[in-house]
Design a protein around this motif. Sequence first.
Motif, mmCIF file in Angstrom:
data_model
loop_
_atom_site.group_PDB
_atom_site.id
_atom_site.type_symbol
_atom_site.label_atom_id
_atom_site.label_comp_id
_atom_site.label_asym_id
_atom_site.label_seq_id
_atom_site.Cartn_x
_atom_site.Cartn_y
_atom_site.Cartn_z
ATOM 1 N N SER A 85 -7.607 8.874 -21.772
ATOM 2 C CA SER A 85 -6.251 8.208 -21.381
ATOM 3 C C SER A 85 -5.996 8.675 -20.156
ATOM 4 C CB SER A 85 -5.490 9.112 -22.379
ATOM 5 O OG SER A 85 -3.946 8.952 -22.204
ATOM 6 N N THR A 86 -5.248 7.762 -19.338
ATOM 7 C CA THR A 86 -5.087 7.851 -18.111
ATOM 8 C C THR A 86 -3.425 7.476 -18.015
ATOM 9 O OG1 THR A 86 -5.723 5.748 -17.470
ATOM 10 C CG2 THR A 86 -7.487 7.265 -17.117
ATOM 11 N N TYR A 87 -2.697 8.392 -16.724
ATOM 12 C CA TYR A 87 -1.449 8.130 -16.459
ATOM 13 C C TYR A 87 -1.277 8.261 -15.056
ATOM 14 C CZ TYR A 87 3.419 8.706 -15.883
ATOM 15 O OH TYR A 87 4.677 8.682 -15.519
ATOM 16 N N SER A 88 -0.962 7.166 -14.247
ATOM 17 C CA SER A 88 -0.692 7.486 -12.861
ATOM 18 C C SER A 88 0.531 6.771 -12.392
ATOM 19 C CB SER A 88 -1.847 6.780 -12.023
ATOM 20 O OG SER A 88 -2.121 5.416 -12.516
ATOM 21 N N ASP A 89 1.137 7.267 -11.677
ATOM 22 C CA ASP A 89 2.581 6.907 -11.244
ATOM 23 C C ASP A 89 2.858 7.319 -9.692
ATOM 24 O OD1 ASP A 89 5.160 5.257 -11.921
ATOM 25 O OD2 ASP A 89 5.820 7.174 -11.040
ATOM 26 N N THR A 90 3.183 6.377 -8.808
ATOM 27 C CA THR A 90 3.753 6.730 -7.406
ATOM 28 C C THR A 90 4.919 6.369 -7.395
ATOM 29 O OG1 THR A 90 2.585 4.648 -6.535
ATOM 30 C CG2 THR A 90 1.263 6.741 -6.587
ATOM 31 N N SER A 91 5.902 7.227 -6.615
ATOM 32 C CA SER A 91 7.124 6.608 -6.667
ATOM 33 C C SER A 91 7.585 6.781 -5.118
ATOM 34 C CB SER A 91 8.241 7.338 -7.704
ATOM 35 O OG SER A 91 8.367 8.860 -7.306
ATOM 36 N N ASN A 92 8.369 5.921 -4.537
ATOM 37 C CA ASN A 92 8.895 6.239 -3.339
ATOM 38 C C ASN A 92 10.468 6.413 -3.345
ATOM 39 O OD1 ASN A 92 6.497 5.532 -1.105
ATOM 40 N ND2 ASN A 92 6.199 4.448 -2.920
ATOM 41 N N PHE A 93 11.249 7.067 -2.640
ATOM 42 C CA PHE A 93 12.598 6.932 -2.582
ATOM 43 C C PHE A 93 12.983 7.272 -1.133
ATOM 44 C CE2 PHE A 93 16.468 9.576 -1.933
ATOM 45 C CZ PHE A 93 17.425 8.545 -2.496
ATOM 46 N N ALA A 94 13.722 6.219 -0.636
ATOM 47 C CA ALA A 94 14.237 6.243 0.526
ATOM 48 C C ALA A 94 15.673 6.072 0.588
ATOM 49 C CB ALA A 94 13.556 5.366 1.545
ATOM 50 N N SER A 95 16.726 6.743 1.756
ATOM 51 C CA SER A 95 17.885 6.511 1.691
ATOM 52 C C SER A 95 18.287 6.895 3.061
ATOM 53 C CB SER A 95 18.681 7.499 0.840
ATOM 54 O OG SER A 95 18.600 9.028 1.249
ATOM 55 N N GLY A 96 19.411 6.273 3.414
ATOM 56 C CA GLY A 96 20.144 6.365 4.933
ATOM 57 C C GLY A 96 21.539 6.327 4.655
ATOM 58 N N ALA A 97 22.209 6.964 5.422
ATOM 59 C CA ALA A 97 23.448 6.753 5.827
ATOM 60 C C ALA A 97 24.183 6.753 7.182
ATOM 61 C CB ALA A 97 24.409 7.821 4.823
ATOM 62 N N LEU A 98 24.883 5.771 7.496
ATOM 63 C CA LEU A 98 25.472 5.717 8.814
ATOM 64 C C LEU A 98 27.055 5.691 8.841
ATOM 65 C CD1 LEU A 98 25.012 5.283 11.872
ATOM 66 C CD2 LEU A 98 25.199 2.553 11.401
ATOM 67 N N THR A 99 27.494 6.724 9.562
ATOM 68 C CA THR A 99 29.064 6.483 9.887
ATOM 69 C C THR A 99 29.251 6.323 11.272
ATOM 70 O OG1 THR A 99 28.854 9.023 10.205
ATOM 71 C CG2 THR A 99 29.180 8.293 7.968
ATOM 72 N N LEU A 100 30.263 5.330 11.430
ATOM 73 C CA LEU A 100 30.786 4.839 12.679
ATOM 74 C C LEU A 100 32.352 5.231 12.621
ATOM 75 C CD1 LEU A 100 28.889 1.895 13.077
ATOM 76 C CD2 LEU A 100 28.219 3.795 14.148
ATOM 77 N N LYS A 101 32.883 5.275 13.923
ATOM 78 C CA LYS A 101 34.266 5.373 14.238
ATOM 79 C C LYS A 101 34.462 4.763 15.546
ATOM 80 C CE LYS A 101 38.143 8.365 14.953
ATOM 81 N NZ LYS A 101 38.700 9.609 15.232
ATOM 82 N N PRO A 102 34.595 3.091 15.066
ATOM 83 C CA PRO A 102 34.634 2.406 16.196
ATOM 84 C C PRO A 102 36.184 2.497 16.980
ATOM 85 C CG PRO A 102 34.987 1.134 14.373
ATOM 86 C CD PRO A 102 34.511 2.574 13.743
ATOM 87 N N TRP A 103 37.047 3.044 16.098
ATOM 88 C CA TRP A 103 38.470 3.229 16.736
ATOM 89 C C TRP A 103 38.857 4.339 16.499
ATOM 90 C CZ3 TRP A 103 36.973 -1.475 14.027
ATOM 91 C CH2 TRP A 103 36.479 -2.529 15.058
ATOM 92 N N LYS A 104 40.115 4.765 16.918
ATOM 93 C CA LYS A 104 40.463 6.149 16.650
ATOM 94 C C LYS A 104 40.861 6.385 15.380
ATOM 95 C CE LYS A 104 42.464 6.544 21.295
ATOM 96 N NZ LYS A 104 43.809 6.731 22.053
ATOM 97 N N ARG A 105 41.611 5.331 14.462
ATOM 98 C CA ARG A 105 41.981 5.550 13.371
ATOM 99 C C ARG A 105 40.874 4.959 12.054
ATOM 100 N NH1 ARG A 105 47.120 6.901 12.964
ATOM 101 N NH2 ARG A 105 48.596 7.133 15.003
ATOM 102 N N VAL A 106 39.917 4.270 12.499
ATOM 103 C CA VAL A 106 39.253 3.636 11.657
ATOM 104 C C VAL A 106 37.877 4.171 11.551
ATOM 105 C CG1 VAL A 106 37.809 1.462 11.202
ATOM 106 C CG2 VAL A 106 40.170 1.522 12.006
ATOM 107 N N THR A 107 37.421 4.522 10.084
ATOM 108 C CA THR A 107 35.971 4.984 10.041
ATOM 109 C C THR A 107 35.263 4.113 9.218
ATOM 110 O OG1 THR A 107 36.685 7.238 10.081
ATOM 111 C CG2 THR A 107 34.488 6.962 9.059
ATOM 112 N N LEU A 108 33.991 3.833 9.463
ATOM 113 C CA LEU A 108 33.043 2.977 8.805
ATOM 114 C C LEU A 108 32.058 3.552 8.199
ATOM 115 C CD1 LEU A 108 33.091 -0.343 11.138
ATOM 116 C CD2 LEU A 108 34.539 0.202 9.006
ATOM 117 N N GLY A 109 31.458 3.565 7.016
ATOM 118 C CA GLY A 109 30.390 4.168 6.363
ATOM 119 C C GLY A 109 29.443 3.098 5.851
#
Length: 849
Positions: free
Chosen positions: A744-768
């Motif tokens: 009996s064999t069992y094999s599993d490879t998993s990859n997890f990747a994440s990224g988060a970018l936050t920007l404030k192009p104007w004084k009152r505006v924030t983008l994520g």
Amino acid sequence: MNRQLHILGTWLSRLGLVGMGLFGLTLFAQAPNDTDGAQAPSPATAANQGGAKPTTTPAAKNRDELRQPVLGVAVDSARKSDVLATWVTTEHNPGETTANWVVKQSGEFGGRITNFTGNPGTWDSMVNMGTGPRLLEYTLQMHSPAHTGMLFDDLLFSNFGYGGDPNNVSRIRAQKGKLYSFNASFRRDQNVFDYNLLANPLNPFVSSPSIQIVQSPHEFLLTRRMSDANLTLFPVGKIRVKLGWSRVVNEGTSFSSDHQGTEAPVQQPTSNTLDIYNFEVSARFIPRTSLNYNQFFTFYKGDTFGFLPSPLTSSIFGVPGFTLSNGVPVNAGLPVNTLANQPCGFPMILGTGFYNPACNGFTGYFRNGNNRNTYPTEQFSFQSNYWKHVDLSGRLNYTDAEANTPGISELYNGFTSRNRVRSSNLAGSAIAHRTSLNGDLAATFFVTDKFRIVDTFRYDSFRTPGSWALVTANFFGANLLATPNVFTPATCPPPFTAATCPQHSANSSADVIIDPRNDLLEQSRAANTIYLEYDFTKRVKAHIGYRFTHREITQNMDNAQIQIFFPGPTAALANRGACSPAAAHPLNPDGTCTAEVEIDVGQDFFKINTQSALIGFAARNDKFRIMADAEFNWADNQIFRITPRQAQEYRVRANYKPQDWVNLGAVIRIVEDRNSTADIGLRQHDYSFGFSGSFAPAEARWGLDLNYDYNDVFSRTNICFVSTPNLAPPGVIGCGAPFLSGVSTYSDTSNFASGALTLKPWKRVTLGAGYAITSTNGNTLILNPIAPTGPLSYNYHLPTALLSVMINQHLIYKAGWNYYDYNEKSASGPTLPRDFRGNTFTLSLRYTM
């Protein structure tokens, strides 16, 4: 406006409403030295510095108007992931100062719009988000800088998720100087699990009829409510008293199955409650020493029962309704494979359209058994560094638990073709006790300023005697249409051939089974670990160690049944089963036969010694830190085949901060397991690698978070299995007929990747914007040729985006989007595809003060 918000906050806190934020993102917050985002000291800060409410200069007022508050949120129900999450905080709120209090609040109101395509069961299991209005978050913080509060000096009330999200949480913390501290919480989780590969019989298409089970036969739809409250009196006094209580309630509907010739679904209304009470007294009369006494009491109440679901409920799983010629509904069970005689090898459906009464089937089922378990525990612990060169700590606890099921009942009505059981009735009771003693003692000896010896001894033991007393009565018939006969001398006289006699076959089981059983399981374990620790410098440390563990496990079994066999439709059929051959088992005067059968009698004893070598080091400078350690284990015995006798584990954690705005981290974990015994041949490994990076320049208008994790799991061992037809050639180990040997064999490879970018192009505006993906590839020994790989190989995409617009100093408009894309890489098999795609849009207004 502020007074209105005070009133609103009071009203919400009385109702206990809670909410949560939109995304698992900690959005951009300007640093204090940014002229567009700087903020004046909060009133709390000014008050703590000894001043009255500060005056605001025009320049400071202008900065406050342009201030971008922290938009961090709690664990995000919309995302169903806490990868990038942080708790809601009022730390950066401007706040308001009254005569006695600094008050900070935040609230977020809005709604969600959700749509999805694909499998609704998988969607509910993994996302379970719906459309509707929400109170996304509410937090109230009150602080009395001068400690003049009447009932409390500090109060924090935080909430999220109410209004329709699957996870709701409320927390409250309060304290009053040296008098008390109090915290309590409430959490409600909606748990849905409907992954249709779980317990699915995978019925082949070539069966006649061809019936596929479209939902998990072991689906559950439960609501879990968790509450706790803890009160500490005199938290800095020499005598401290703690009182605690917690409760977990699981309620809802779940499904299981029962095997009686075929495997029928069982509907289970679920109600389980767990209460834990804690009382603690801590004394600190001796300098640098704490003595603690705890009394715990745990009570579990299980009131779950099961019954055969209605034809309408069974049809939800894909099981159609069938009817006998007499109009009685019959459940054919979950496995439908007529080529393998499930529920029969001949036509299930007669030409008349009725269910074949010679097939296996259920017409009724009910089981019940209320559980009442108690776990009283007493514990004594201490910590002391009274002596200059020795630190001591210890703990000892004792438990005397009881698990009691005073009434067990199971009623079955149907037909089991292999033994002609037409109905059965089981009744009885069960009880078990568990006494356990656990303790540990640790000492650290400071030999020099740089050299330490740490020794820890741990001991635990338990003893669990248990017993049951069950009585089963079986009734027999030729098929589902036959009425089972009850044996009496009046209705079945010698020569026991009357039509009113029980209709046994040569394979029929005993008519009455009296089943007393007594078991004893006990274990004792002692382990001692010694470390030698040395500081080469203030920044470089290392240790080596050795651990020895001794375990003894004993199991005693005593299960000798009394089986009674009735005659009919011939006298000879009383000499069947355990009453065969007739020469060794003479009949009783009434034609019955009684046999005593040893089902499980004997003793098993295991003694296991394990030795471990330990080594590790840690080093750091102003920018770089690293910690690494390794453990090597050897055991001379094992209980289970998958338990390794040799194991190696390596762990490395590193952090690098080349600049104040750059933070890099890495984690490595490697585990290797072996059991080289010839008939086992176990090999396992688990490799995990993780990397993270956070980039947030102090004077920039952006921030970036990156994460990556890789996991590789592998296992291989020899097994014995039954296969018809033979799907694998016999292996090298001997399994005995009718088993085949294989690997009996069992094999599993998993990859997890994440990224988060936050920007404030104007004084009152924030983008994520953020993106996370989980991708797995695996395989295992699957004996069923039509079984899919399912969760072993899939991709799960989770992109997300957020727009935040600051309307004024206190009010923020937010719009968010979450996307879910689950896709399995293999064919769905004889089930519905489990893939889904969905969107959740969230619109809200957030108010801070």
